[in-house]
Scaffold this motif. Structure first.
Motif, mmCIF file in Angstrom:
data_model
loop_
_atom_site.group_PDB
_atom_site.id
_atom_site.type_symbol
_atom_site.label_atom_id
_atom_site.label_comp_id
_atom_site.label_asym_id
_atom_site.label_seq_id
_atom_site.Cartn_x
_atom_site.Cartn_y
_atom_site.Cartn_z
ATOM 1 N N TYR A 15 74.851 -15.783 63.810
ATOM 2 C CA TYR A 15 75.708 -16.629 62.960
ATOM 3 C C TYR A 15 74.854 -17.777 62.455
ATOM 4 O O TYR A 15 74.395 -18.622 63.218
ATOM 5 N N SER A 16 74.635 -17.816 61.151
ATOM 6 C CA SER A 16 73.626 -18.721 60.592
ATOM 7 C C SER A 16 74.065 -20.168 60.499
ATOM 8 O O SER A 16 73.256 -21.034 60.179
ATOM 9 N N GLU B 291 66.091 -19.443 64.899
ATOM 10 C CA GLU B 291 64.984 -18.767 65.562
ATOM 11 C C GLU B 291 65.118 -18.790 67.077
ATOM 12 O O GLU B 291 64.618 -17.905 67.771
ATOM 13 N N ILE B 292 65.803 -19.821 67.609
ATOM 14 C CA ILE B 292 65.928 -19.978 69.054
ATOM 15 C C ILE B 292 67.404 -20.077 69.422
ATOM 16 O O ILE B 292 68.159 -20.837 68.811
ATOM 17 N N LYS C 72 65.975 -11.168 68.498
ATOM 18 C CA LYS C 72 65.496 -10.275 67.437
ATOM 19 C C LYS C 72 66.661 -10.052 66.469
ATOM 20 O O LYS C 72 67.658 -9.423 66.809
ATOM 21 N N CYS C 73 66.541 -10.585 65.275
ATOM 22 C CA CYS C 73 67.667 -10.571 64.326
ATOM 23 C C CYS C 73 67.791 -9.211 63.641
ATOM 24 O O CYS C 73 66.864 -8.747 62.983
ATOM 25 N N ARG C 74 68.947 -8.583 63.791
ATOM 26 C CA ARG C 74 69.246 -7.349 63.065
ATOM 27 C C ARG C 74 70.164 -7.631 61.896
ATOM 28 O O ARG C 74 70.120 -6.950 60.875
ATOM 29 N N PHE C 75 71.033 -8.651 62.056
ATOM 30 C CA PHE C 75 72.010 -8.980 61.012
ATOM 31 C C PHE C 75 72.283 -10.475 61.098
ATOM 32 O O PHE C 75 72.416 -11.036 62.183
ATOM 33 N N GLN C 76 72.368 -11.107 59.938
ATOM 34 C CA GLN C 76 72.584 -12.550 59.893
ATOM 35 C C GLN C 76 73.606 -12.881 58.815
ATOM 36 O O GLN C 76 73.563 -12.328 57.715
ATOM 37 N N SER C 77 74.554 -13.766 59.127
ATOM 38 C CA SER C 77 75.555 -14.163 58.145
ATOM 39 C C SER C 77 76.136 -15.519 58.531
ATOM 40 O O SER C 77 76.088 -15.927 59.695
ATOM 41 N N ASN C 78 76.709 -16.198 57.529
ATOM 42 C CA ASN C 78 77.404 -17.459 57.792
ATOM 43 C C ASN C 78 78.893 -17.236 58.039
ATOM 44 O O ASN C 78 79.672 -18.185 58.027
ATOM 45 N N ASN C 79 79.295 -15.990 58.270
ATOM 46 C CA ASN C 79 80.696 -15.663 58.529
ATOM 47 C C ASN C 79 80.769 -14.644 59.660
ATOM 48 O O ASN C 79 80.026 -13.660 59.668
ATOM 49 N N TYR D 98 77.692 -12.878 69.362
ATOM 50 C CA TYR D 98 78.384 -13.929 70.125
ATOM 51 C C TYR D 98 79.422 -14.535 69.195
ATOM 52 O O TYR D 98 79.073 -15.171 68.202
ATOM 53 N N LEU D 99 80.698 -14.293 69.503
ATOM 54 C CA LEU D 99 81.771 -14.699 68.599
ATOM 55 C C LEU D 99 82.914 -15.344 69.370
ATOM 56 O O LEU D 99 83.148 -15.016 70.541
ATOM 57 N N PRO D 100 83.663 -16.248 68.705
ATOM 58 C CA PRO D 100 84.850 -16.834 69.339
ATOM 59 C C PRO D 100 85.959 -15.807 69.476
ATOM 60 O O PRO D 100 86.024 -14.825 68.721
ATOM 61 N N ASP D 101 86.854 -16.061 70.433
ATOM 62 C CA ASP D 101 87.872 -15.059 70.756
ATOM 63 C C ASP D 101 88.840 -14.777 69.610
ATOM 64 O O ASP D 101 89.349 -13.667 69.496
#
Length: 296
Positions: free
Chosen positions: A194-195, A201-202, A218-225, A241-244
């Protein structure tokens, strides 16, 4: 002793927000010369220049930038006083501007606002949904919903409730690639990042006993949503890693599985955030009270 020129201060705040004397005259329904005279009057009384003017635009001077928060506070307090004088419990009117995260706004906020508009038919609601951090004062928002561990600031904050977040992956992915037990093992997995969470990077992962571990994912997918990550995670393309509020339904269905319980990026909460002034229009307080009741 001379009273402050409250009208000029309010016009100064409007001019800084709109960036044009013409726009101020249109919004406030006053003539452009009246706007210009008010700014000149204020500059003369202060003995300084508030705006740099060209034929095309105006821009704040260094002193203007320093004085702008005071002008905004004067304008907001004046508006709140006018609202308090004319509002009654059964008739609240005017516009409220609200900023909220995109996914939470669509899934949880939208039905609450529909009920709010039924309860207060004279209040106009302007909602801007974005996962980007907005400046409430600069962009003239009355309040915002933020899901975060908020740093100390001059903004007023009402904490509605604590929220949970999880490390998650599909059962198929975990069977194929193995289930991480410790943060150090995340470097061997495809990560959905989650950008908007800070340093990309860390990952600074915190444990149940307060320990902190820095991991380079190791980034496979990146998004701001976060919503857009779910199909890929359910399809077994990586871990996230996401909120419930985003992932709980998929967890309950068995499409996603949690792992590394107790580890995460720190405590997060659902918050209402407002500009620092203690005085708010009654219509804004009505929405705040409604959101506190429905979202706490």
């Amino acid at each position: 002793m001379h009273l402050p020129d409250f009208e000029a201060w309010a016009i100064f705040a409007a001019a800084a927000r709109l960036g044009s004397f013409t726009a101020v005259s249109q919004e406030l329904a006053i003539s452009k010369p009246t706007v210009s005279k008010a700014i000149t009057r204020l500059e003369e009384s202060l003995g300084t220049v508030l705006f740099h003017r060209t034929s095309r635009k105006i821009s704040l001077s260094t002193v203007g930038k320093v004085l702008l928060p005071y002008a905004r506070a004067i304008a907001l307090d004046g508006e709140a006083a006018m609202e308090a004088a004319r509002d009654t419990a059964h008739l609240l009117r005017g516009q409220v501007r609200l900023a909220a995260p995109l996914s939470f706004g669509l899934s949880h906020l939208a039905p609450v606002l529909a009920d709010f508009m039924c309860a207060y038919p004279e209040i106009l609601v302007d909602v801007q949904l974005s996962d980007a951090h907005v400046d409430l004062i600069e962009e003239s928002f009355d309040l915002a919903i933020r899901i975060a561990d908020l740093p100390d600031s001059s903004l007023r904050v009402i904490r509605l409730r604590k929220m949970q977040a999880h490390f998650i992956a599909s059962p198929d992915y975990l069977k194929r690639r193995g289930m991480p037990k410790q943060p150090e093992e995340l470097v061997d997995h495809d990560c959905f990042i989650y950008s908007n969470q800070g340093t990309l990077e860390i990952w600074h992962v915190k444990g149940p006993d307060g320990q902190k571990i820095a991991v380079r994912p190791k980034c496979r997918f990146q998004s701001n949503n976060g919503d857009i990550m779910l199909p890929g995670l359910i399809a077994g393309r990586g871990i996230g890693y996401l909120p419930d509020f985003l992932c709980q339904d998929a967890i309950d269905r068995g499409d996603l599985q949690t792992f590394m319980p107790g580890w995460g990026f720190g405590e997060i909460a659902l918050n209402l955030v407002m500009p620092p002034s203690p005085h708010r229009p009654a219509r804004v307080n009505a929405l705040i009270d409604f959101l506190k009741q429905r979202l706490s």
